[in-house]
Structures are given as structure tokens and as C-alpha cells.
Design a protein around this motif. Structure first.
Motif, PDB file in Angstrom:
ATOM      1  N   ILE A  18       0.840  -1.205   0.000  1.00  0.00           N
ATOM      2  CA  ILE A  18       0.000   0.000   0.000  1.00  0.00           C
ATOM      3  C   ILE A  18       0.871   1.249   0.000  1.00  0.00           C
ATOM      4  N   LEU A  19       1.889   1.282   0.851  1.00  0.00           N
ATOM      5  CA  LEU A  19       2.795   2.442   0.860  1.00  0.00           C
ATOM      6  C   LEU A  19       3.482   2.608  -0.490  1.00  0.00           C
ATOM      7  N   HIS A  20       3.884   1.501  -1.078  1.00  0.00           N
ATOM      8  CA  HIS A  20       4.530   1.545  -2.392  1.00  0.00           C
ATOM      9  C   HIS A  20       3.567   2.092  -3.452  1.00  0.00           C
ATOM     10  N   TRP A  21       2.336   1.579  -3.488  1.00  0.00           N
ATOM     11  CA  TRP A  21       1.346   2.029  -4.468  1.00  0.00           C
ATOM     12  C   TRP A  21       1.001   3.503  -4.290  1.00  0.00           C
ATOM     13  N   LEU A  22       0.921   3.939  -3.029  1.00  0.00           N
ATOM     14  CA  LEU A  22       0.563   5.337  -2.769  1.00  0.00           C
ATOM     15  C   LEU A  22       1.688   6.305  -3.115  1.00  0.00           C
ATOM     16  N   ASN A  39      -4.578  14.566  -5.018  1.00  0.00           N
ATOM     17  CA  ASN A  39      -3.974  15.462  -4.032  1.00  0.00           C
ATOM     18  C   ASN A  39      -4.303  15.079  -2.594  1.00  0.00           C
ATOM     19  N   ASP A  40      -5.516  14.586  -2.357  1.00  0.00           N
ATOM     20  CA  ASP A  40      -5.906  14.173  -1.007  1.00  0.00           C
ATOM     21  C   ASP A  40      -5.717  12.682  -0.786  1.00  0.00           C
ATOM     22  N   GLY A  41      -5.174  11.992  -1.764  1.00  0.00           N
ATOM     23  CA  GLY A  41      -4.916  10.577  -1.617  1.00  0.00           C
ATOM     24  C   GLY A  41      -5.814   9.726  -2.489  1.00  0.00           C
ATOM     25  N   VAL A  42      -5.924   8.456  -2.094  1.00  0.00           N
ATOM     26  CA  VAL A  42      -6.664   7.446  -2.847  1.00  0.00           C
ATOM     27  C   VAL A  42      -7.822   6.968  -1.979  1.00  0.00           C
ATOM     28  N   CYS A  43      -8.969   6.801  -2.597  1.00  0.00           N
ATOM     29  CA  CYS A  43     -10.155   6.322  -1.896  1.00  0.00           C
ATOM     30  C   CYS A  43      -9.913   4.900  -1.379  1.00  0.00           C
ATOM     31  N   VAL A  44     -10.414   4.634  -0.189  1.00  0.00           N
ATOM     32  CA  VAL A  44     -10.278   3.309   0.411  1.00  0.00           C
ATOM     33  C   VAL A  44     -10.792   2.225  -0.534  1.00  0.00           C
ATOM     34  N   CYS A  45     -11.860   2.507  -1.257  1.00  0.00           N
ATOM     35  CA  CYS A  45     -12.442   1.485  -2.148  1.00  0.00           C
ATOM     36  C   CYS A  45     -11.448   1.045  -3.220  1.00  0.00           C
ATOM     37  N   HIS A  66      -2.334   4.943   9.767  1.00  0.00           N
ATOM     38  CA  HIS A  66      -2.662   6.326  10.108  1.00  0.00           C
ATOM     39  C   HIS A  66      -2.263   6.639  11.555  1.00  0.00           C
ATOM     40  N   LYS A  67      -2.488   5.698  12.462  1.00  0.00           N
ATOM     41  CA  LYS A  67      -2.171   5.909  13.883  1.00  0.00           C
ATOM     42  C   LYS A  67      -0.688   6.132  14.127  1.00  0.00           C
ATOM     43  N   VAL A  68       0.171   5.535  13.294  1.00  0.00           N
ATOM     44  CA  VAL A  68       1.619   5.748  13.454  1.00  0.00           C
ATOM     45  C   VAL A  68       2.121   6.839  12.509  1.00  0.00           C
ATOM     46  N   ASN A  69       1.189   7.573  11.904  1.00  0.00           N
ATOM     47  CA  ASN A  69       1.484   8.744  11.065  1.00  0.00           C
ATOM     48  C   ASN A  69       2.172   8.426   9.741  1.00  0.00           C
ATOM     49  N   LEU A  70       2.075   7.188   9.270  1.00  0.00           N
ATOM     50  CA  LEU A  70       2.614   6.887   7.948  1.00  0.00           C
ATOM     51  C   LEU A  70       1.669   7.352   6.846  1.00  0.00           C
ATOM     52  N   LEU A  71       0.385   7.513   7.185  1.00  0.00           N
ATOM     53  CA  LEU A  71      -0.627   7.963   6.226  1.00  0.00           C
ATOM     54  C   LEU A  71      -1.376   9.161   6.767  1.00  0.00           C
ATOM     55  N   ILE A  72      -1.870   9.972   5.839  1.00  0.00           N
ATOM     56  CA  ILE A  72      -2.733  11.105   6.152  1.00  0.00           C
ATOM     57  C   ILE A  72      -4.110  10.785   5.585  1.00  0.00           C
ATOM     58  N   ALA A  73      -5.122  10.928   6.415  1.00  0.00           N
ATOM     59  CA  ALA A  73      -6.503  10.648   5.994  1.00  0.00           C
ATOM     60  C   ALA A  73      -7.248  11.955   5.769  1.00  0.00           C
ATOM     61  N   THR A  74      -8.034  11.994   4.689  1.00  0.00           N
ATOM     62  CA  THR A  74      -8.867  13.152   4.376  1.00  0.00           C
ATOM     63  C   THR A  74     -10.259  12.646   4.029  1.00  0.00           C
ATOM     64  N   ARG A  75     -11.270  13.254   4.643  1.00  0.00           N
ATOM     65  CA  ARG A  75     -12.655  12.868   4.371  1.00  0.00           C
ATOM     66  C   ARG A  75     -13.246  13.768   3.291  1.00  0.00           C
ATOM     67  N   HIS A  76     -13.973  13.141   2.378  1.00  0.00           N
ATOM     68  CA  HIS A  76     -14.788  13.842   1.379  1.00  0.00           C
ATOM     69  C   HIS A  76     -16.157  13.187   1.439  1.00  0.00           C
ATOM     70  N   GLY A  77     -17.082  13.843   2.120  1.00  0.00           N
ATOM     71  CA  GLY A  77     -18.397  13.246   2.306  1.00  0.00           C
ATOM     72  C   GLY A  77     -18.262  11.978   3.119  1.00  0.00           C
ATOM     73  N   LYS A  78     -18.804  10.885   2.599  1.00  0.00           N
ATOM     74  CA  LYS A  78     -18.722   9.623   3.333  1.00  0.00           C
ATOM     75  C   LYS A  78     -17.477   8.806   2.990  1.00  0.00           C
ATOM     76  N   LYS A  83      -3.220   9.211   1.812  1.00  0.00           N
ATOM     77  CA  LYS A  83      -1.973   9.455   1.092  1.00  0.00           C
ATOM     78  C   LYS A  83      -0.819   9.277   2.072  1.00  0.00           C
ATOM     79  N   ARG A  84       0.352   9.116   1.514  1.00  0.00           N
ATOM     80  CA  ARG A  84       1.553   8.938   2.326  1.00  0.00           C
ATOM     81  C   ARG A  84       1.879  10.228   3.071  1.00  0.00           C
ATOM     82  N   ASN A  85       2.376  10.072   4.273  1.00  0.00           N
ATOM     83  CA  ASN A  85       2.894  11.202   5.036  1.00  0.00           C
ATOM     84  C   ASN A  85       4.402  11.214   4.805  1.00  0.00           C
ATOM     85  N   GLU A  86       4.807  11.876   3.737  1.00  0.00           N
ATOM     86  CA  GLU A  86       6.211  11.841   3.311  1.00  0.00           C
ATOM     87  C   GLU A  86       7.159  12.347   4.396  1.00  0.00           C
ATOM     88  N   ASN A  87       6.763  13.390   5.131  1.00  0.00           N
ATOM     89  CA  ASN A  87       7.631  13.909   6.191  1.00  0.00           C
ATOM     90  C   ASN A  87       7.875  12.872   7.270  1.00  0.00           C
TER      91      ASN A  87
END
Length: 100
Positions: A18-22, A39-45, A66-78, A83-87
Motif C-alpha cells: 500500500i505504501l509503495h502504491w501510494l 492530491n488528497d490521496g486514494v479512496c479506500v475502495c 494512520h495511527k503511526v502517522n505513515l498515512l494522512i486521511a482526508t474525508r470527502h463526504g462519506k 496518502k503517504r505522510n512523506e515527512n
């Protein structure tokens, strides 16, 4: 930074994939449906479809990442997009180099 928790997350091939694909979502996922770009990442689906695993398993994996900060989550509606947290990834690599 909790090395042990990050290492636990990275001890699974699918989560590494997943990290590689993202890293290059345009090359690894179909165009987004509800947003114009990645820009906000890839949909879970889309992540679930690519892995072939159940929605609950993928949600668990993404939550762990997400809990270990490797990913950033963004909500769009439901829908949630990840996306990766590059920093944080760079900080982890740098800290790992310095510690070991």
C-alpha cells in the motif's frame, strides 16, 4: 516516534505494498470518482480493490498506518482518502539510520 509500533505496521507485505502504491497513485490506481485528482490521496475502495482483501481488513490496515502517522486521511463526504505522510516516512528513515 515509536519505532516498535511503526515496525509492527511495516511487518506486513500488504501494508508495504500500500505504501509503495501510494508513492505513485496515478500509476497504481484508476482515476478518482468523487475528486478530480490524487492530491488528497486514494479512496479506500480503490485500495481495497487492488488488494482483493475485505473492506474490514483494509480499514484496519489503513487505521494502523494512520495511527503511526505513515498515512494522512482526508474525508470527502462519506469517503476517506489516504496518502503517504512523506515527512513522517523520511523522519522514520532518518531516525532509524541514526539509532541503528
Amino acid at each position: 516516534m515509536n519505532f516498535l509500533e511503526i515496525n509492527k505496521v511495516l511487518s506486513n507485505k500488504v501494508r508495504i505494498d500500500i505504501l509503495h502504491w501510494l508513492k505513485k497513485p496515478e500509476e497504481n490506481f484508476p482515476p478518482q470518482i468523487n475528486v478530480p485528482d490524487f492530491n488528497d490521496g486514494v479512496c479506500v475502495c480503490h485500495i481495497q480493490d487492488k488488494t482483493g482483501l475485505s473492506q474490514s481488513t483494509i480499514s484496519h490496515y489503513l487505521t494502523m498506518m494512520h495511527k503511526v502517522n505513515l498515512l494522512i486521511a482526508t474525508r470527502h463526504g462519506k469517503w476517506t482518502y489516504y496518502k503517504r505522510n512523506e515527512n513522517e516516512i523520511l523522519n522514520y528513515i532518518s531516525s532509524l539510520k541514526n539509532e541503528l
